[in-house]
Motif scaffolding. Structure first.
Motif, PDB file in Angstrom:
ATOM      1  N   TRP A   1      30.251  53.415  42.601  1.00 61.97           N
ATOM      2  CA  TRP A   1      31.407  53.377  41.712  1.00 61.97           C
ATOM      3  C   TRP A   1      30.942  53.204  40.269  1.00 61.97           C
ATOM      4  O   TRP A   1      29.870  52.672  40.006  1.00 61.97           O
ATOM      5  N   SER A   2      31.777  53.633  39.348  1.00 60.79           N
ATOM      6  CA  SER A   2      31.531  53.297  37.959  1.00 60.79           C
ATOM      7  C   SER A   2      31.750  51.795  37.771  1.00 60.79           C
ATOM      8  O   SER A   2      32.375  51.139  38.613  1.00 60.79           O
ATOM      9  N   LEU A   3      31.249  51.263  36.659  1.00 57.00           N
ATOM     10  CA  LEU A   3      31.436  49.831  36.411  1.00 57.00           C
ATOM     11  C   LEU A   3      32.919  49.490  36.308  1.00 57.00           C
ATOM     12  O   LEU A   3      33.371  48.469  36.838  1.00 57.00           O
ATOM     13  N   GLY A   4      33.681  50.343  35.637  1.00 57.09           N
ATOM     14  CA  GLY A   4      35.110  50.083  35.490  1.00 57.09           C
ATOM     15  C   GLY A   4      35.840  50.062  36.819  1.00 57.09           C
ATOM     16  O   GLY A   4      36.706  49.204  37.049  1.00 57.09           O
ATOM     17  N   VAL A   5      35.495  50.987  37.706  1.00 56.21           N
ATOM     18  CA  VAL A   5      36.118  51.005  39.032  1.00 56.21           C
ATOM     19  C   VAL A   5      35.735  49.744  39.804  1.00 56.21           C
ATOM     20  O   VAL A   5      36.576  49.145  40.492  1.00 56.21           O
ATOM     21  N   ALA A   6      34.487  49.302  39.682  1.00 59.19           N
ATOM     22  CA  ALA A   6      34.068  48.071  40.342  1.00 59.19           C
ATOM     23  C   ALA A   6      34.879  46.877  39.849  1.00 59.19           C
ATOM     24  O   ALA A   6      35.295  46.019  40.638  1.00 59.19           O
ATOM     25  N   VAL A   7      35.136  46.828  38.539  1.00 56.37           N
ATOM     26  CA  VAL A   7      35.943  45.743  37.972  1.00 56.37           C
ATOM     27  C   VAL A   7      37.345  45.743  38.591  1.00 56.37           C
ATOM     28  O   VAL A   7      37.878  44.697  38.971  1.00 56.37           O
ATOM     29  N   ILE A   8      37.948  46.929  38.701  1.00 56.60           N
ATOM     30  CA  ILE A   8      39.295  47.042  39.248  1.00 56.60           C
ATOM     31  C   ILE A   8      39.323  46.663  40.725  1.00 56.60           C
ATOM     32  O   ILE A   8      40.186  45.887  41.172  1.00 56.60           O
ATOM     33  N   VAL A   9      38.377  47.194  41.506  1.00 59.20           N
ATOM     34  CA  VAL A   9      38.376  46.939  42.948  1.00 59.20           C
ATOM     35  C   VAL A   9      38.127  45.466  43.246  1.00 59.20           C
ATOM     36  O   VAL A   9      38.778  44.881  44.125  1.00 59.20           O
ATOM     37  N   VAL A  10      37.207  44.838  42.525  1.00 56.14           N
ATOM     38  CA  VAL A  10      36.928  43.413  42.747  1.00 56.14           C
ATOM     39  C   VAL A  10      38.152  42.565  42.419  1.00 56.14           C
ATOM     40  O   VAL A  10      38.380  41.512  43.027  1.00 56.14           O
ATOM     41  N   SER A  11      38.964  43.022  41.475  1.00 57.53           N
ATOM     42  CA  SER A  11      40.160  42.264  41.100  1.00 57.53           C
ATOM     43  C   SER A  11      41.148  42.124  42.262  1.00 57.53           C
ATOM     44  O   SER A  11      41.907  41.147  42.309  1.00 57.53           O
ATOM     45  N   ILE A  12      41.151  43.082  43.176  1.00 59.10           N
ATOM     46  CA  ILE A  12      42.132  43.065  44.269  1.00 59.10           C
ATOM     47  C   ILE A  12      41.944  41.870  45.188  1.00 59.10           C
ATOM     48  O   ILE A  12      42.884  41.090  45.406  1.00 59.10           O
TER      49      ILE A  12
ATOM     50  N   LEU B   1      43.426  36.085  46.718  1.00 53.70           N
ATOM     51  CA  LEU B   1      43.099  34.665  46.859  1.00 53.70           C
ATOM     52  C   LEU B   1      44.110  33.779  46.137  1.00 53.70           C
ATOM     53  O   LEU B   1      44.145  32.565  46.366  1.00 53.70           O
ATOM     54  N   TRP B   2      44.929  34.369  45.244  1.00 54.67           N
ATOM     55  CA  TRP B   2      45.962  33.586  44.563  1.00 54.67           C
ATOM     56  C   TRP B   2      47.043  33.109  45.534  1.00 54.67           C
ATOM     57  O   TRP B   2      47.656  32.073  45.308  1.00 54.67           O
ATOM     58  N   ALA B   3      47.288  33.874  46.616  1.00 51.40           N
ATOM     59  CA  ALA B   3      48.421  33.570  47.508  1.00 51.40           C
ATOM     60  C   ALA B   3      48.341  32.165  48.097  1.00 51.40           C
ATOM     61  O   ALA B   3      49.293  31.386  47.981  1.00 51.40           O
TER      62      ALA B   3
END
Length: 235
Positions: free
Chosen positions: A73-84, A89-91
């Motif tokens: 993945w691009s770095l930006g895509v990695a940032v987005i996917v990791v955010s999910i 974990l907020w729940a």
């Protein structure tokens, strides 16, 4: 007999403790949305500049970079996917994302990839160090702008504050534990660790704290202020 009149200083701007719905109803929404996306764009630009400087990334981006190396993945895509999963974990922590939280999860990654396409690599310390230093300042200002928009914390910051509130462990200790964990995992995955990583850890908090008072958007309604604790990244 003369008397000296001292003008009262205006009260410092403070962040308000708002629910996600109240964030949208608090007023000055257009101004706050513009500031949010300017701040997030600056944050993504700063991330790309740090990559091109090649002297180290902040702990979360060491992890993102390592993930990108192993997934293609691009770095930006990695940032987005990791955010999910971070948001998931907020729940159990009973955290509720705001509009700014969702925008943070997506737009920083987009801005990072756009910036990486146009920025060349820096070669030699005479270019690398100034580029990283500029990125650090831009990152601090961008973070202060998106926090000051009062539209919700970033996914990673919300995880930190949620764990702090649910466990009672100090905010600084929670932050240190999370960032050491992702730093070590990212380093093992091949993420960029260097003197810049240490500089970021030491300086980003003071930088955000320096910029934040001027970046908080004053809201027209009365809200309960919340204490600003910047052990801060940040997204």
């Amino acid at each position: 007999m003369s008397t000296t009149v001292t003008a009262a200083r205006p009260a410092p701007r403070q962040l308000a403790n708002l629910s996600p719905l109240a964030q949208l109803r608090a007023g000055r929404l257009t101004r706050r949305l513009v500031q949010l996306f300017v701040g997030l764009s600056m944050y993504g630009l700063a991330m790309a500049m740090m990559v091109r400087a090649g002297v180290g990334l902040d702990p979360w981006d060491v992890f993102h970079y390592g993930v990108s190396l192993h997934t293609g993945w691009s770095l930006g895509v990695a940032v987005i996917v990791v955010s999910i999963p971070v948001l998931l974990l907020w729940a159990p922590l009973r955290q509720w994302p705001g509009l700014g939280t969702v925008a943070n999860a997506v737009w920083i990654g987009v801005a990072t990839d756009i910036s990486l396409r146009v920025l060349p690599d820096a070669h030699g310390l005479s270019h690398q160090v100034p580029l990283f230093a500029a990125a650090l300042v831009i990152n601090g200002l961008g973070g202060a702008l998106y926090i000051g928009s009062q539209l919700g914390p970033g996914p990673r910051d919300g995880l930190m504050t949620g764990l702090h509130r649910r466990t009672g462990v100090s905010l600084r200790l929670v932050r240190t534990g999370i960032e050491l964990t992702v730093l070590v995992i990212g380093w093992l995955l091949g993420g960029i660790v260097g003197i810049g990583t240490l500089a970021y850890a030491l300086l980003i908090g003071p930088l955000v704290q320096f910029f934040l008072p001027a970046c908080i958007v004053e809201l027209p309604e009365r809200h309960t202020p919340t204490e600003v604790k910047l052990a801060e990244r940040g997204d």
